[in-house]
Design an enzyme around this catalytic site. Structure first.
Site, PDB file in Angstrom:
ATOM      1  N   THR A   1     -15.906  31.321  43.194  1.00 35.03           N
ATOM      2  CA  THR A   1     -15.788  30.459  44.385  1.00 35.03           C
ATOM      3  C   THR A   1     -16.359  31.088  45.656  1.00 35.03           C
ATOM      4  O   THR A   1     -16.158  30.563  46.746  1.00 35.03           O
ATOM      5  CB  THR A   1     -14.310  30.064  44.635  1.00 35.03           C
ATOM      6  N   TRP A   2     -17.064  32.209  45.511  1.00 34.32           N
ATOM      7  CA  TRP A   2     -17.627  32.878  46.696  1.00 34.32           C
ATOM      8  C   TRP A   2     -18.643  31.952  47.374  1.00 34.32           C
ATOM      9  O   TRP A   2     -19.449  31.322  46.680  1.00 34.32           O
ATOM     10  CB  TRP A   2     -18.300  34.183  46.259  1.00 34.32           C
TER      11      TRP A   2
ATOM     12  N   GLN B   1     -13.411  43.793  37.711  1.00 33.44           N
ATOM     13  CA  GLN B   1     -14.426  42.753  37.968  1.00 33.44           C
ATOM     14  C   GLN B   1     -15.649  43.431  38.589  1.00 33.44           C
ATOM     15  O   GLN B   1     -15.532  44.078  39.633  1.00 33.44           O
ATOM     16  CB  GLN B   1     -13.848  41.684  38.901  1.00 33.44           C
TER      17      GLN B   1
ATOM     18  N   TYR C   1     -13.092  35.165  51.012  1.00 34.74           N
ATOM     19  CA  TYR C   1     -14.046  34.058  50.909  1.00 34.74           C
ATOM     20  C   TYR C   1     -13.808  33.018  52.005  1.00 34.74           C
ATOM     21  O   TYR C   1     -12.760  32.349  52.040  1.00 34.74           O
ATOM     22  CB  TYR C   1     -13.982  33.404  49.514  1.00 34.74           C
TER      23      TYR C   1
ATOM     24  N   ASP D   1     -11.639  32.221  40.038  1.00 37.18           N
ATOM     25  CA  ASP D   1     -11.686  33.468  40.801  1.00 37.18           C
ATOM     26  C   ASP D   1     -11.904  33.192  42.278  1.00 37.18           C
ATOM     27  O   ASP D   1     -12.876  32.536  42.654  1.00 37.18           O
ATOM     28  CB  ASP D   1     -12.837  34.348  40.285  1.00 37.18           C
TER      29      ASP D   1
ATOM     30  N   TYR E   1     -19.236  39.537  37.469  1.00 33.76           N
ATOM     31  CA  TYR E   1     -19.477  38.605  38.580  1.00 33.76           C
ATOM     32  C   TYR E   1     -20.982  38.468  38.841  1.00 33.76           C
ATOM     33  O   TYR E   1     -21.780  39.283  38.368  1.00 33.76           O
ATOM     34  CB  TYR E   1     -18.685  38.983  39.827  1.00 33.76           C
TER      35      TYR E   1
HETATM   36  P1  NAP Z   1     -23.714  33.338  40.559  1.00 34.95           P
HETATM   37  O1  NAP Z   1     -22.623  32.728  39.782  1.00 34.95           O
HETATM   38  O2  NAP Z   1     -24.487  34.470  39.986  1.00 34.95           O
HETATM   39  O3  NAP Z   1     -24.767  32.230  41.022  1.00 34.95           O
HETATM   40  C1  NAP Z   1     -24.378  31.078  41.724  1.00 34.95           C
HETATM   41  C2  NAP Z   1     -25.622  30.220  41.920  1.00 34.95           C
HETATM   42  O4  NAP Z   1     -26.072  29.738  40.642  1.00 34.95           O
HETATM   43  C3  NAP Z   1     -25.361  28.995  42.771  1.00 34.95           C
HETATM   44  O5  NAP Z   1     -26.515  28.776  43.553  1.00 34.95           O
HETATM   45  C4  NAP Z   1     -25.195  27.887  41.758  1.00 34.95           C
HETATM   46  O6  NAP Z   1     -25.586  26.624  42.250  1.00 34.95           O
HETATM   47  C5  NAP Z   1     -26.145  28.322  40.679  1.00 34.95           C
HETATM   48  N1  NAP Z   1     -25.755  27.814  39.350  1.00 34.95           N
HETATM   49  C6  NAP Z   1     -24.508  27.781  38.815  1.00 34.95           C
HETATM   50  N2  NAP Z   1     -24.532  27.279  37.578  1.00 34.95           N
HETATM   51  C7  NAP Z   1     -25.821  26.976  37.299  1.00 34.95           C
HETATM   52  C8  NAP Z   1     -26.481  26.417  36.179  1.00 34.95           C
HETATM   53  N3  NAP Z   1     -25.809  26.104  35.068  1.00 34.95           N
HETATM   54  N4  NAP Z   1     -27.828  26.213  36.261  1.00 34.95           N
HETATM   55  C9  NAP Z   1     -28.524  26.557  37.374  1.00 34.95           C
HETATM   56  N5  NAP Z   1     -27.937  27.105  38.476  1.00 34.95           N
HETATM   57  C10 NAP Z   1     -26.605  27.310  38.436  1.00 34.95           C
HETATM   58  O7  NAP Z   1     -23.185  33.815  42.000  1.00 34.95           O
HETATM   59  P2  NAP Z   1     -21.925  34.461  42.658  1.00 34.95           P
HETATM   60  O8  NAP Z   1     -21.197  33.414  43.403  1.00 34.95           O
HETATM   61  O9  NAP Z   1     -22.406  35.661  43.408  1.00 34.95           O
HETATM   62  O10 NAP Z   1     -21.015  35.059  41.471  1.00 34.95           O
HETATM   63  C11 NAP Z   1     -20.019  34.308  40.796  1.00 34.95           C
HETATM   64  C12 NAP Z   1     -18.610  34.644  41.272  1.00 34.95           C
HETATM   65  O11 NAP Z   1     -18.294  36.018  41.088  1.00 34.95           O
HETATM   66  C13 NAP Z   1     -18.395  34.459  42.778  1.00 34.95           C
HETATM   67  O12 NAP Z   1     -18.379  33.104  43.151  1.00 34.95           O
HETATM   68  C14 NAP Z   1     -17.107  35.209  42.986  1.00 34.95           C
HETATM   69  O13 NAP Z   1     -16.008  34.437  42.572  1.00 34.95           O
HETATM   70  C15 NAP Z   1     -17.344  36.414  42.080  1.00 34.95           C
HETATM   71  N6  NAP Z   1     -17.871  37.577  42.823  1.00 34.95           N
HETATM   72  C16 NAP Z   1     -17.080  38.688  42.960  1.00 34.95           C
HETATM   73  C17 NAP Z   1     -17.535  39.781  43.667  1.00 34.95           C
HETATM   74  C18 NAP Z   1     -16.657  41.004  43.815  1.00 34.95           C
HETATM   75  O14 NAP Z   1     -16.983  41.899  44.606  1.00 34.95           O
HETATM   76  N7  NAP Z   1     -15.576  41.087  43.068  1.00 34.95           N
HETATM   77  C19 NAP Z   1     -18.821  39.796  44.235  1.00 34.95           C
HETATM   78  C20 NAP Z   1     -19.617  38.664  44.049  1.00 34.95           C
HETATM   79  C21 NAP Z   1     -19.144  37.569  43.335  1.00 34.95           C
HETATM   80  P3  NAP Z   1     -24.575  25.512  42.842  1.00 34.95           P
HETATM   81  O15 NAP Z   1     -23.503  26.233  43.607  1.00 34.95           O
HETATM   82  O16 NAP Z   1     -25.481  24.686  43.673  1.00 34.95           O
HETATM   83  O17 NAP Z   1     -23.990  24.733  41.683  1.00 34.95           O
END
Ligand code: NAP
Length: 282
Positions: free
Chosen positions: A20-21, A163, A52, A47, A191
């Site tokens: 949900t970031w 994570q 966020y 998550d 992540y």
């Molecule tokens: P990600 O999941 O790697 O990428 C998200 C991007 O991919 C968005 O632009 C999304 O588009 C697109 N997308 C999603 N599903 C898709 C699909 N099936 N086909 C094509 N494009 C797709 O990015 P993230 O938000 O960095 O990582 C995921 C999660 O990990 C975060 O939201 C957070 O909860 C967690 N996180 C944790 C940390 C930490 O330090 N613990 C750091 C970073 C992230 P749309 O949104 O337009 O659908």
């Protein structure tokens, strides 16, 4: 949706969850719809973090998405390192519970190692478990040294998960962190599985391999990537999707089966590379 035991908790958790970031920047109604569609399809690991949107994602998006179905959800939030003193962790958890409109979290994480003594954070986590405010706790962005410290403080069987950054072009955790976690019964939650939107280009070497495998299965390269990232018994991934179509595609990736040959091609196309001096973070 395929599930597997979530580290020391042994609770069955879907291999693919929902991040949900940065959702505060997306269309709010659309993001809530996407999360709810994901829940319907079994991506019940949600998550979030106090970080966020400065609490906005917990308060106005996740709380709404899980309203009326809290029992179906494996809800994870995170305390900021700057709040992770003993008293600060307890207070941060209360604030997250209030924003999320729930009485407990399924897992509560320290977002990354910080300057407050880890002993205080672990003591607070254990107090929250004893008080029924959280079911389990874990860490995030912890390298092996940090994990060793947490283990020494908490004892075996207490750290539910770590994570960490994990996608096709960033496999550093496979050197030491993943083996350590597997040896100690700690779930590894990857992540940014799509590189936070920087996905391999279709005309790159790896992109071509992804594309060929995707075409052979009638799926998208994103789905192939997700399946690869959860190929091990302690691996989970939490893609973020604010569009319902993306959430649907991500959930469907769990039912994809990649052959040993396809896994080997992906392994070669996205080489592990040398072990970095410190754990990469986003
Ligand atoms: P990600 O999941 O790697 O990428 C998200 C991007 O991919 C968005 O632009 C999304 O588009 C697109 N997308 C999603 N599903 C898709 C699909 N099936 N086909 C094509 N494009 C797709 O990015 P993230 O938000 O960095 O990582 C995921 C999660 O990990 C975060 O939201 C957070 O909860 C967690 N996180 C944790 C940390 C930490 O330090 N613990 C750091 C970073 C992230 P749309 O949104 O337009 O659908």
């Amino acid at each position: 949706m395929e599930q597997r035991p979530f580290g020391s908790t042994r609770v069955s958790v879907p291999v693919l969850g929902q991040g949900t970031w940065q959702m505060e920047e997306d269309d709010r109604a659309g993001a809530i719809r996407a999360l709810r569609a994901g829940l319907d399809l079994g991506m019940t690991h949600v998550d979030t973090a106090e970080l966020y949107g400065h609490g906005k994602v917990e308060a106005s998006i996740v709380s709404e998405a899980i309203a009326g179905r809290r029992g179906d959800v494996f809800l994870v939030s995170k305390v900021m390192p700057s709040n992770a003193s003993y008293a600060g962790t307890l207070a941060a958890c209360e604030r997250s519970l209030k924003r999320l409109r729930t009485d407990h979290l399924d897992c509560y994480l320290l977002h990354w190692p910080g300057s407050h003594p880890l002993e205080e954070t672990v003591r607070a986590f254990e107090k929250l478990v004893a008080d029924g405010k959280i079911r389990a706790w874990g860490v995030s962005n912890f390298g092996v040294e940090d994990l060793e410290e947490a283990l020494a403080l908490a004892g075996p069987g207490r750290i539910a998960c770590n994570q960490v950054l994990y996608h096709l072009e960033e496999r550093a955790i496979e050197h030491a962190v993943l083996p350590w976690c597997e040896a100690h019964g700690v779930a590894v939650v990857g992540y940014s599985p799509f590189g936070n939107g920087r996905f391999p280009r279709p005309d790159s070497r790896g992109g071509k391999v992804l594309g060929a495998i995707a075409r052979a299965h009638g799926v998208t390269p994103y789905q192939v990537a997700l399946r690869f990232l959860v190929r091990g018994p302690s691996l989970f991934a939490i893609p973020k999707a604010s569009r319902e179509a993306h959430a649907r595609d991500n959930a469907a990736a769990a039912s994809l089966t990649l052959t040993a040959d396809e896994l080997a091609h992906l392994d070669a196309a996205f080489p592990l590379g040398p072990e970095p001096a410190s754990l990469p973070v986003i």
